[in-house]
Write a protein that holds these residues in place. Structure first.
Motif, PDB file in Angstrom:
ATOM      1  N   VAL A   7       3.906  -0.900  -2.983  1.00  0.00           N
ATOM      2  CA  VAL A   7       2.510  -0.805  -3.414  1.00  0.00           C
ATOM      3  C   VAL A   7       2.040   0.612  -3.106  1.00  0.00           C
ATOM      4  O   VAL A   7       2.139   1.080  -1.964  1.00  0.00           O
ATOM      5  CB  VAL A   7       1.624  -1.842  -2.683  1.00  0.00           C
ATOM      6  N   VAL A   9      -1.068   3.318  -3.083  1.00  0.00           N
ATOM      7  CA  VAL A   9      -2.520   3.414  -2.962  1.00  0.00           C
ATOM      8  C   VAL A   9      -2.921   4.877  -3.116  1.00  0.00           C
ATOM      9  O   VAL A   9      -2.261   5.760  -2.565  1.00  0.00           O
ATOM     10  CB  VAL A   9      -2.987   2.882  -1.580  1.00  0.00           C
ATOM     11  N   GLN A  13      -3.921   5.103 -10.797  1.00  0.00           N
ATOM     12  CA  GLN A  13      -4.165   4.497 -12.101  1.00  0.00           C
ATOM     13  C   GLN A  13      -4.876   5.509 -12.988  1.00  0.00           C
ATOM     14  O   GLN A  13      -5.708   6.283 -12.535  1.00  0.00           O
ATOM     15  CB  GLN A  13      -5.002   3.225 -11.972  1.00  0.00           C
ATOM     16  N   ASN A  36      -0.014  -1.864 -13.079  1.00  0.00           N
ATOM     17  CA  ASN A  36      -1.300  -1.642 -12.431  1.00  0.00           C
ATOM     18  C   ASN A  36      -1.808  -2.975 -11.909  1.00  0.00           C
ATOM     19  O   ASN A  36      -1.817  -3.963 -12.637  1.00  0.00           O
ATOM     20  CB  ASN A  36      -2.319  -1.084 -13.424  1.00  0.00           C
ATOM     21  N   THR A  41      -4.458  -0.451  -7.188  1.00  0.00           N
ATOM     22  CA  THR A  41      -3.150   0.015  -6.737  1.00  0.00           C
ATOM     23  C   THR A  41      -2.144  -0.091  -7.873  1.00  0.00           C
ATOM     24  O   THR A  41      -2.432  -0.670  -8.929  1.00  0.00           O
ATOM     25  CB  THR A  41      -2.635  -0.819  -5.545  1.00  0.00           C
ATOM     26  N   ILE A  68      -0.852  10.043  -3.951  1.00  0.00           N
ATOM     27  CA  ILE A  68      -0.493   8.837  -3.215  1.00  0.00           C
ATOM     28  C   ILE A  68      -0.986   8.984  -1.781  1.00  0.00           C
ATOM     29  O   ILE A  68      -0.572   9.892  -1.067  1.00  0.00           O
ATOM     30  CB  ILE A  68       1.032   8.610  -3.243  1.00  0.00           C
TER      31      ILE A  68
END
Length: 89
Positions: A7, A9, A13, A36, A41, A68
């Motif tokens: 994942v 973060v 996106q 997405n 995330t 990131i």
């Protein structure tokens, strides 16, 4: 060979993250998919040699549009039937 659910973060996106992931993963011979998530995330399941998975993550961090902030990685069981790397929903 390992498989991870990762994942990502940050600014992940709307910046070409999924397409860049697919491009790098295919070039490195990795399998899996990326999508997405509703919470902003990006989630990836990726399988292959550990050093190539690390190369994928490094390549994403070097993109000038992607930022990131955190990476959460969980090891999973291998999927022996998987043939390529795709973009999921």
């Amino acid at each position: 060979m390992k498989r991870y659910r990762i994942v990502f973060v940050g600014r992940v996106q709307g910046v070409g993250f999924r397409f860049k992931s697919m491009e790098i993963a295919r070039r490195l011979g990795l399998t899996g998919y990326v999508f997405n998530d509703y919470d902003g995330t990006v989630v990836m399941e990726v399988q292959g040699k550990v050093d190539r998975i690390e190369d994928l993550c490094q390549g994403l961090q070097e993109d000038r549009f992607i930022r990131i902030d955190k990476i959460f990685k969980t090891e999973m069981d291998l999927n022996k039937d998987e043939k390529g790397f795709t973009i999921g929903n």
